[in-house]
Design an enzyme around this catalytic site. Structure first.
Site, PDB file in Angstrom:
ATOM      1  N   ALA A   1     -43.062 -54.682  22.581  1.00  0.00           N
ATOM      2  CA  ALA A   1     -42.522 -56.032  22.724  1.00  0.00           C
ATOM      3  C   ALA A   1     -42.719 -56.844  21.447  1.00  0.00           C
ATOM      4  CB  ALA A   1     -43.197 -56.738  23.895  1.00  0.00           C
TER       5      ALA A   1
ATOM      6  N   GLY B   1     -44.483 -50.667  25.296  1.00  0.00           N
ATOM      7  CA  GLY B   1     -43.308 -50.442  26.118  1.00  0.00           C
ATOM      8  C   GLY B   1     -42.432 -49.310  25.613  1.00  0.00           C
TER       9      GLY B   1
ATOM     10  N   GLU C   1     -43.892 -46.285  26.997  1.00  0.00           N
ATOM     11  CA  GLU C   1     -43.639 -46.268  28.433  1.00  0.00           C
ATOM     12  C   GLU C   1     -42.219 -45.812  28.746  1.00  0.00           C
ATOM     13  OE1 GLU C   1     -46.639 -49.475  30.408  1.00  0.00           O
ATOM     14  OE2 GLU C   1     -45.110 -50.300  29.081  1.00  0.00           O
TER      15      GLU C   1
ATOM     16  N   GLU D   1     -52.157 -52.177  24.205  1.00  0.00           N
ATOM     17  CA  GLU D   1     -52.249 -53.474  24.865  1.00  0.00           C
ATOM     18  C   GLU D   1     -53.662 -54.032  24.949  1.00  0.00           C
ATOM     19  OE1 GLU D   1     -48.431 -51.606  26.283  1.00  0.00           O
ATOM     20  OE2 GLU D   1     -50.476 -50.938  25.866  1.00  0.00           O
TER      21      GLU D   1
END
Length: 223
Positions: free
Chosen positions: A33, A78, A81, A101
């Site tokens: 992000a 992300g 992911e 994170e």
């Protein structure tokens, strides 16, 4: 994200596509992000952002056709992911992946804590999550996360060749295999999963495509 989700759904509904490959452009598959944008979100905007991410991961994971993540560089947060939601991961030799994170006093919010454990052992998962480090393709290949590693200079063509082999397999078999393997990772009782497998193989056995393949094999073996 809207465009990516729309593209994934379009591919999933396109009967001319047997295997889907998702990759990045430039130095990264996806670096995660935008933290500046992320940090300025209200609670409502954060919820909407998370919901859109869930739609993206689910569209890949629940597709009947296989998805391959072709990780060409950094796949962090992300981005990793997205790769984890795919059925297979191929990586360039200089790819780096991780879930950083924890450095922001956060945790992965797109299934990272759940999908990674489906691919490697719990101790390795905790190491990756707790330390938030970046791991190279060779390490993740040894751990079972990455299926294959290709040279960086012709990575995409090698990844597409890999996907091409899969695209030549019978698609109805592949769709059922993906469904059953995914079912094995749910809370569905073992006996029900085994019975589901038995029903599926019978259905495929009685199908014309399988009967033709079986008869063709018999004729070749008799020569």
């Amino acid at each position: 994200m809207d465009e990516i989700v729309e593209g994934i759904r379009w591919i999933n509904s396109n009967n001319k596509v047997n295997v889907a490959v998702i990759t990045g452009e430039g130095r990264a598959f996806m670096a995660g992000a935008d933290i500046k944008e992320y940090g300025s979100q209200t609670a409502e905007e954060f919820d909407a952002f998370q919901e859109k991410g869930m739609q993206l991961y689910d569209a890949i994971e629940h597709a009947s056709k296989p998805w391959i993540a072709a990780v060409n560089g950094f796949a962090l947060g992300g981005g990793f992911e997205i790769a984890l939601s795919c059925d297979m991961i191929v990586a360039s030799e200089d790819a780096k992946m991780g879930l950083p994170e924890v450095f922001l006093s956060l945790i992965p919010g797109g299934g990272g804590t759940q999908r990674l454990i489906q691919k490697i052992g719990v101790n390795r998962v905790k190491e990756m999550l707790f330390l938030g480090g970046q791991y190279d393709a060779k390490t993740l290949n040894n751990w079972g996360v990455v299926n294959a590693i290709f040279p960086s200079d012709n990575f995409l063509s090698q990844a597409m060749n890999y996907a091409g082999k899969l695209s030549r397999r019978p698609q109805q078999s592949i769709a059922q295999l993906k469904r059953l393997v995914n079912l094995s990772m749910t809370a569905t009782p073992f006996e029900e999963r085994i019975n589901n497998e038995a029903r599926t193989v019978k259905k495929l056995f009685l199908h014309e495509e399988a009967q033709q393949a079986i008869q063709s094999f018999i004729k070749k073996s008799e020569k």
